[in-house]
Design a protein around this motif. Sequence first.
Motif, PDB file in Angstrom:
ATOM      1  N   ALA A 224     -15.818  42.490  76.925  1.00 49.12           N
ATOM      2  CA  ALA A 224     -15.431  41.540  77.909  1.00 49.12           C
ATOM      3  C   ALA A 224     -15.615  40.033  77.272  1.00 49.12           C
ATOM      4  N   ARG A 225     -16.653  39.913  76.438  1.00 53.29           N
ATOM      5  CA  ARG A 225     -16.925  38.509  75.852  1.00 53.29           C
ATOM      6  C   ARG A 225     -17.001  38.725  74.485  1.00 53.29           C
ATOM      7  N   PRO A 226     -15.808  38.169  73.819  1.00 49.07           N
ATOM      8  CA  PRO A 226     -15.481  38.199  72.315  1.00 49.07           C
ATOM      9  C   PRO A 226     -16.329  37.019  71.535  1.00 49.07           C
ATOM     10  N   TRP A 227     -17.064  36.408  71.912  1.00 49.51           N
ATOM     11  CA  TRP A 227     -17.946  35.465  71.113  1.00 49.51           C
ATOM     12  C   TRP A 227     -18.240  36.146  69.858  1.00 49.51           C
ATOM     13  N   LEU A 228     -18.856  37.195  69.706  1.00 50.87           N
ATOM     14  CA  LEU A 228     -19.322  37.535  68.153  1.00 50.87           C
ATOM     15  C   LEU A 228     -18.086  37.713  67.257  1.00 50.87           C
ATOM     16  N   PRO A 229     -17.073  38.396  67.530  1.00 53.82           N
ATOM     17  CA  PRO A 229     -15.944  38.320  66.552  1.00 53.82           C
ATOM     18  C   PRO A 229     -15.465  36.890  66.268  1.00 53.82           C
ATOM     19  N   LEU A 230     -15.367  36.088  67.395  1.00 56.27           N
ATOM     20  CA  LEU A 230     -14.897  34.874  67.387  1.00 56.27           C
ATOM     21  C   LEU A 230     -15.761  34.107  66.404  1.00 56.27           C
ATOM     22  N   LEU A 231     -16.945  34.229  66.354  1.00 53.67           N
ATOM     23  CA  LEU A 231     -17.989  33.179  65.642  1.00 53.67           C
ATOM     24  C   LEU A 231     -17.731  33.814  64.157  1.00 53.67           C
ATOM     25  N   ASN A 232     -17.869  35.366  64.091  1.00 53.03           N
ATOM     26  CA  ASN A 232     -17.602  35.739  62.568  1.00 53.03           C
ATOM     27  C   ASN A 232     -16.280  35.199  61.921  1.00 53.03           C
ATOM     28  N   ALA A 233     -15.302  35.275  62.894  1.00 54.42           N
ATOM     29  CA  ALA A 233     -13.938  34.670  62.277  1.00 54.42           C
ATOM     30  C   ALA A 233     -14.086  33.341  61.678  1.00 54.42           C
ATOM     31  N   VAL A 234     -14.644  32.597  62.783  1.00 55.72           N
ATOM     32  CA  VAL A 234     -14.708  31.029  62.343  1.00 55.72           C
ATOM     33  C   VAL A 234     -15.847  30.758  61.204  1.00 55.72           C
ATOM     34  N   LEU A 235     -16.688  31.335  60.951  1.00 58.90           N
ATOM     35  CA  LEU A 235     -17.599  31.471  59.691  1.00 58.90           C
ATOM     36  C   LEU A 235     -17.093  31.658  58.583  1.00 58.90           C
ATOM     37  N   GLY A 236     -16.093  32.790  58.694  1.00 61.25           N
ATOM     38  CA  GLY A 236     -15.575  33.205  57.619  1.00 61.25           C
ATOM     39  C   GLY A 236     -14.434  32.331  57.190  1.00 61.25           C
ATOM     40  N   LEU A 237     -13.744  31.726  58.014  1.00 61.46           N
ATOM     41  CA  LEU A 237     -12.828  30.608  57.573  1.00 61.46           C
ATOM     42  C   LEU A 237     -13.677  29.283  56.973  1.00 61.46           C
ATOM     43  N   ALA A 238     -14.749  28.908  57.546  1.00 59.30           N
ATOM     44  CA  ALA A 238     -15.535  27.841  57.265  1.00 59.30           C
ATOM     45  C   ALA A 238     -15.935  28.024  55.898  1.00 59.30           C
ATOM     46  N   GLY A 239     -16.288  29.248  55.453  1.00 63.67           N
ATOM     47  CA  GLY A 239     -16.928  29.533  54.242  1.00 63.67           C
ATOM     48  C   GLY A 239     -18.499  29.545  54.091  1.00 63.67           C
ATOM     49  N   SER A 240     -18.935  29.636  53.033  1.00 58.22           N
ATOM     50  CA  SER A 240     -20.445  29.635  52.718  1.00 58.22           C
ATOM     51  C   SER A 240     -21.076  28.485  52.843  1.00 58.22           C
ATOM     52  N   HIS A 241     -20.536  27.197  52.977  1.00 56.75           N
ATOM     53  CA  HIS A 241     -21.204  25.933  53.248  1.00 56.75           C
ATOM     54  C   HIS A 241     -21.342  25.679  54.555  1.00 56.75           C
ATOM     55  N   ALA A 242     -20.989  26.341  55.575  1.00 55.15           N
ATOM     56  CA  ALA A 242     -21.154  26.229  56.857  1.00 55.15           C
ATOM     57  C   ALA A 242     -22.185  26.619  57.461  1.00 55.15           C
ATOM     58  N   GLN A 243     -22.979  25.954  58.495  1.00 57.21           N
ATOM     59  CA  GLN A 243     -24.037  26.736  59.157  1.00 57.21           C
ATOM     60  C   GLN A 243     -23.737  26.219  60.678  1.00 57.21           C
ATOM     61  N   LEU A 244     -23.790  27.269  61.421  1.00 58.65           N
ATOM     62  CA  LEU A 244     -23.655  27.344  62.998  1.00 58.65           C
ATOM     63  C   LEU A 244     -24.610  26.501  63.701  1.00 58.65           C
ATOM     64  N   LEU A 245     -24.304  25.497  64.243  1.00 57.50           N
ATOM     65  CA  LEU A 245     -25.326  24.446  65.305  1.00 57.50           C
ATOM     66  C   LEU A 245     -25.275  25.013  66.428  1.00 57.50           C
ATOM     67  N   SER A 246     -24.237  25.481  67.078  1.00 52.46           N
ATOM     68  CA  SER A 246     -24.233  25.814  68.464  1.00 52.46           C
ATOM     69  C   SER A 246     -22.739  26.658  68.684  1.00 52.46           C
ATOM     70  N   HIS A 247     -22.867  27.273  70.197  1.00 48.75           N
ATOM     71  CA  HIS A 247     -21.772  27.884  70.382  1.00 48.75           C
ATOM     72  C   HIS A 247     -22.056  27.820  72.171  1.00 48.75           C
ATOM     73  N   GLY A 248     -20.815  27.448  72.788  1.00 47.17           N
ATOM     74  CA  GLY A 248     -20.701  27.666  74.101  1.00 47.17           C
ATOM     75  C   GLY A 248     -19.518  28.416  74.609  1.00 47.17           C
ATOM     76  N   GLU A 249     -19.709  29.275  75.889  1.00 43.63           N
ATOM     77  CA  GLU A 249     -18.473  29.963  76.342  1.00 43.63           C
ATOM     78  C   GLU A 249     -18.260  29.639  77.898  1.00 43.63           C
ATOM     79  N   ARG A 250     -17.271  29.727  78.140  1.00 43.61           N
ATOM     80  CA  ARG A 250     -16.995  29.623  79.611  1.00 43.61           C
ATOM     81  C   ARG A 250     -15.738  30.164  80.216  1.00 43.61           C
TER      82      ARG A 250
END
Length: 123
Positions: free
Chosen positions: A21-47
């Motif tokens: 019901a909450r697809p945040w984990l696959p979305l974060l993985n997809a976004v981080l994959g697109l961003a590459g190894s230089h990216a670090q996650l600062l925050s995520h919010g969902e509504r």
Amino acid sequence: MRIDFDADRAISAGVTSRREARPWLPLLNAVLGLAGSHAQLLSHGERAWASITFAGSRHTIALTFAGEDGAAAAEAFIAALPEHEFSIRGRLVADATVVSVDHALLPAPSVTVQAEFLLLDDG
């Protein structure tokens, strides 16, 4: 970077319906994959989000990219995001937009990117 918050324990605990019901984990993985190894996650919010005909969720993700190589990776991410075709089971990424970009030079070069995503339930 890939995020896996003990998926095996969640499945064995019977929370697979919540995860679906909450697809945040696959979305974060997809976004981080697109961003590459230089990216670090600062925050995520969902509504939750809904219209008369669709239901889904809106996500805000902030990433930081450090160093000169990181700045180049941030620019590549910004250019690729709007046209990227995400593959998230059971969801359609209807909109992916960069909403802010902050550049810093001191104490070291860095770029912080905030993006918003609209995910629609597929089905």
